[in-house]
Design an enzyme around this catalytic site. Structure first.
Site, PDB file in Angstrom:
ATOM      1  N   LYS A 109      21.599  -4.866 -19.150  1.00  0.00           N
ATOM      2  CA  LYS A 109      20.786  -5.496 -19.496  1.00  0.00           C
ATOM      3  C   LYS A 109      21.450  -6.739 -20.519  1.00  0.00           C
ATOM      4  CE  LYS A 109      16.274  -3.310 -19.532  1.00  0.00           C
ATOM      5  NZ  LYS A 109      14.997  -2.879 -20.324  1.00  0.00           N
ATOM      6  N   LYS A 153      12.783   1.119  -0.872  1.00  0.00           N
ATOM      7  CA  LYS A 153      11.655   1.533  -1.576  1.00  0.00           C
ATOM      8  C   LYS A 153      10.639   0.347  -1.870  1.00  0.00           C
ATOM      9  CE  LYS A 153      11.519   3.270  -6.019  1.00  0.00           C
ATOM     10  NZ  LYS A 153      11.718   4.128  -7.207  1.00  0.00           N
ATOM     11  N   LYS A 159       8.368  -3.783  -7.095  1.00  0.00           N
ATOM     12  CA  LYS A 159       8.019  -4.814  -7.784  1.00  0.00           C
ATOM     13  C   LYS A 159       9.010  -6.192  -7.387  1.00  0.00           C
ATOM     14  CE  LYS A 159       5.674  -2.628 -11.389  1.00  0.00           C
ATOM     15  NZ  LYS A 159       5.971  -1.803 -12.721  1.00  0.00           N
TER      16      LYS A 159
HETATM   17  P1  AMP Z   1       8.638   1.126 -11.701  1.00  0.00           P
HETATM   18  O1  AMP Z   1       7.545   0.420 -11.185  1.00  0.00           O
HETATM   19  O2  AMP Z   1       9.631   1.359 -10.876  1.00  0.00           O
HETATM   20  O3  AMP Z   1       8.820   1.211 -13.105  1.00  0.00           O
HETATM   21  O4  AMP Z   1       8.111   2.688 -11.575  1.00  0.00           O
HETATM   22  C1  AMP Z   1       6.977   3.265 -12.268  1.00  0.00           C
HETATM   23  C2  AMP Z   1       6.698   4.601 -11.615  1.00  0.00           C
HETATM   24  O5  AMP Z   1       6.371   4.572 -10.255  1.00  0.00           O
HETATM   25  C3  AMP Z   1       7.942   5.569 -11.642  1.00  0.00           C
HETATM   26  O6  AMP Z   1       7.485   6.971 -11.860  1.00  0.00           O
HETATM   27  C4  AMP Z   1       8.411   5.424 -10.094  1.00  0.00           C
HETATM   28  O7  AMP Z   1       9.117   6.634  -9.734  1.00  0.00           O
HETATM   29  C5  AMP Z   1       7.141   5.083  -9.197  1.00  0.00           C
HETATM   30  N1  AMP Z   1       7.457   4.351  -8.093  1.00  0.00           N
HETATM   31  C6  AMP Z   1       7.884   3.056  -8.032  1.00  0.00           C
HETATM   32  N2  AMP Z   1       7.957   2.545  -6.830  1.00  0.00           N
HETATM   33  C7  AMP Z   1       7.521   3.788  -6.016  1.00  0.00           C
HETATM   34  C8  AMP Z   1       7.757   3.720  -4.487  1.00  0.00           C
HETATM   35  N3  AMP Z   1       8.014   2.895  -3.643  1.00  0.00           N
HETATM   36  N4  AMP Z   1       7.405   5.122  -4.032  1.00  0.00           N
HETATM   37  C9  AMP Z   1       7.169   6.202  -5.069  1.00  0.00           C
HETATM   38  N5  AMP Z   1       7.034   6.044  -6.370  1.00  0.00           N
HETATM   39  C10 AMP Z   1       7.411   4.543  -6.932  1.00  0.00           C
END
Ligand code: AMP
Ligand code: TRP
Length: 348
Positions: free
Chosen positions: A123, A204, A207
Site C-alpha cells: 500500500k 472471482k 468489487k
Molecule cells: P472483500 O470484499 O474482498 O473484502 O471480501 C469480504 C468477504 O467476502 C471476505 O470474507 C471474502 O472472502 C468474501 N468474498 C469476496 N468476494 C467473494 C466471492 N466472489 N466469492 C466468495 N466470497 C467472496
C-alpha cells in the site's frame, strides 16, 4: 486480582472477532461467501463483528462517503440477519477502547515488526504520502482482537500476516507483564461458495471489477437488473447442467454453485432440479428467481433501516454497548499491568 485469562476451552462458546472494511457495495460473492455463513453460525460462537472505520482512514477517504458507507454496511449486515441478541455488531470508532488499546500496544511493538508487513509495503508503494496510521494499521487490528480475548479470527489469506502479528504482540505482552491475552488463531474459512464473475467465470466476483457491465450482482440492484445480469452470464455452447471442474464449463458451474449456496441443497439435489431443464436459459431463469427471492427481503429491510436513522443508531448503540462491556475492563487490565493508574473501583 485480575481474572485469569480464559481460553476457548474454558468458555462455553468460542469467541470470534472479525473486522469488515466499510468500502464499496456488497455483492452476491460477499453475501454467499461470507455474510450468509455468519448469519447461519451466529448461535455456535460468541461473535463480534466490527465495521473498521478507523482502519479505513489509514488511506485517504471522502468524509461524507465514509460515513455513508459505514451506515450502509451496518444496515446491510443487520438486514442480512445479524441479530443483536445473538451477536455483537458495532462500529470500531464507537468504542474508544480500540484507539486507546492501539496506543498501549504500540508501546510494546517493535517498529521493525511493522515495517516488514507485506500489506504496508504494497500500500505504501502506491501512495504519494504515507500516513503513520498506515504503518500502525496492524497494531490497531491487534487491539481489536486482543481486547476481546478472541480465540478465532476469520480472515482472508491476505490478512493472515496481521493476525500472526497480533499473536506476536500478545505473546510479547504476556511475557513482559504476565498472562493477559488469549493468543488468537487465524482461521481461513473454507468459503461455502466462491462466486465467480458472471461476465468472466474464471475470475472471482469482485468489487474491483464492479464497473464492468454484467460482472456482479449487487445486493442493492433492482430485481430486474439482477435478472438481466444473470440471464447474460457467460456459459459455454453445451447444454449439460452438471457441476464440473472443466474450465470450459466454469460458467455453468458458477451458476449451479450460486444456486447451491442460495438454496442450501446438495450438489446431487441441485443437479436433479435441472434434470428436465431445456438448456442454460432455464438454469439462468431459475438461478435468477432464487437469487431475487433471497435478496428481496434483505433489500427491503435495508431500505427500512436506511430510512430510519434513529433505528439504525439504536441497533449500533446496542452493539457498541455490548462491545464496550467486554473491552473497557480489558483496557483497564492492560493499563494496570503497564503501570498506569486506573479508576478506583475498577477491581484492579
Ligand atoms: P472483500 O470484499 O474482498 O473484502 O471480501 C469480504 C468477504 O467476502 C471476505 O470474507 C471474502 O472472502 C468474501 N468474498 C469476496 N468476494 C467473494 C466471492 N466472489 N466469492 C466468495 N466470497 C467472496
Ligand atoms: N484488516 C482487515 C481487512 O482488511 C479488517 C480488520 C480490522 C480485521 N480489524 C480486524 C479482521 C480484526 C479481523 C480481525 O480485511
Amino acid at each position: 486480582m485480575a481474572e485469569q485469562v480464559k481460553s476457548g476451552s474454558q468458555r462455553s462458546r468460542k469467541r470470534v472477532f472479525s473486522g469488515i472494511q466499510p468500502s464499496g457495495d456488497m455483492h452476491l460473492g460477499n453475501y454467499l461467501g461470507a455474510v450468509k455463513g455468519w448469519v447461519q453460525r451466529q448461535h455456535e460462537r460468541e461473535n463480534f463483528f466490527c465495521i473498521v472505520d478507523l482502519h479505513a482512514i489509514t488511506v485517504p477517504q471522502k468524509p461524507d462517503e465514509l460515513r455513508e458507507q459505514t451506515r450502509s454496511l451496518a444496515a446491510m449486515l443487520f438486514a442480512a440477519g445479524l441479530d443483536p441478541k445473538l451477536c455483537t455488531l458495532f462500529v470500531q470508532g464507537h468504542v474508544a477502547a480500540h484507539s486507546e488499546g492501539a496506543w498501549l500496544l504500540n508501546c510494546v511493538t517493535p517498529l521493525g515488526w511493522l515495517e516488514r508487513m507485506t500489506q504496508y509495503k504494497d500500500k505504501s508503494a502506491k501512495q504519494e504520502s504515507v500516513s503513520t496510521g498506515l504503518l500502525d494499521y496492524p497494531v490497531l487490528m491487534a487491539a481489536d482482537i486482543l481486547l476481546y480475548d478472541a480465540d478465532e479470527v476469520p480472515v482472508g489469506e491476505d490478512q493472515k500476516q496481521h493476525v500472526e502479528l497480533a499473536r506476536d504482540i500478545a505473546q510479547r505482552f504476556n511475557h513482559l507483564y504476565g498472562e493477559t491475552f488469549v493468543v488468537p488463531e487465524p482461521v481461513i474459512p473454507d468459503t461455502g461458495a466462491r462466486v465467480m464473475g458472471l461476465d468472466n467465470p474464471t475470475v472471482k466476483m469482485s468489487k474491483t471489477f464492479a464497473h464492468i457491465r454484467g460482472h456482479v450482482v449487487r445486493m442493492l440492484d433492482e430485481p430486474k437488473e439482477m435478472e438481466r445480469s444473470i440471464m447474460r452470464a457467460v456459459t459455454d455452447s453445451g447444454k449439460e447442467i452438471r457441476f464440473s471442474n472443466d474450465p470450459e464449463r466454469a460458467g455453468v458451474n458458477n451458476l449451479l454453485g450460486i444456486y447451491k449456496a442460495v438454496t442450501g441443497k446438495s450438489k446431487q439435489e441441485c443437479e436433479n432440479d435441472f434434470a428436465d431443464a431445456r438448456g442454460y436459459g432455464d438454469l439462468k431463469k431459475r438461478v435468477a428467481e432464487v437469487v431475487v427471492a433471497e435478496l428481496t427481503p434483505i433489500r427491503e429491510r435495508y431500505d427500512e433501516l436506511m430510512a430510519d436513522p434513529a433505528e439504525l443508531d439504536r441497533l449500533l448503540a446496542i452493539g457498541a454497548e455490548q462491545a464496550a462491556a467486554v473491552s473497557a475492563p480489558k483496557l483497564n487490565e492492560i493499563k494496570h499491568k503497564m503501570g498506569l493508574t486506573v479508576p478506583t473501583g475498577s477491581g484492579l
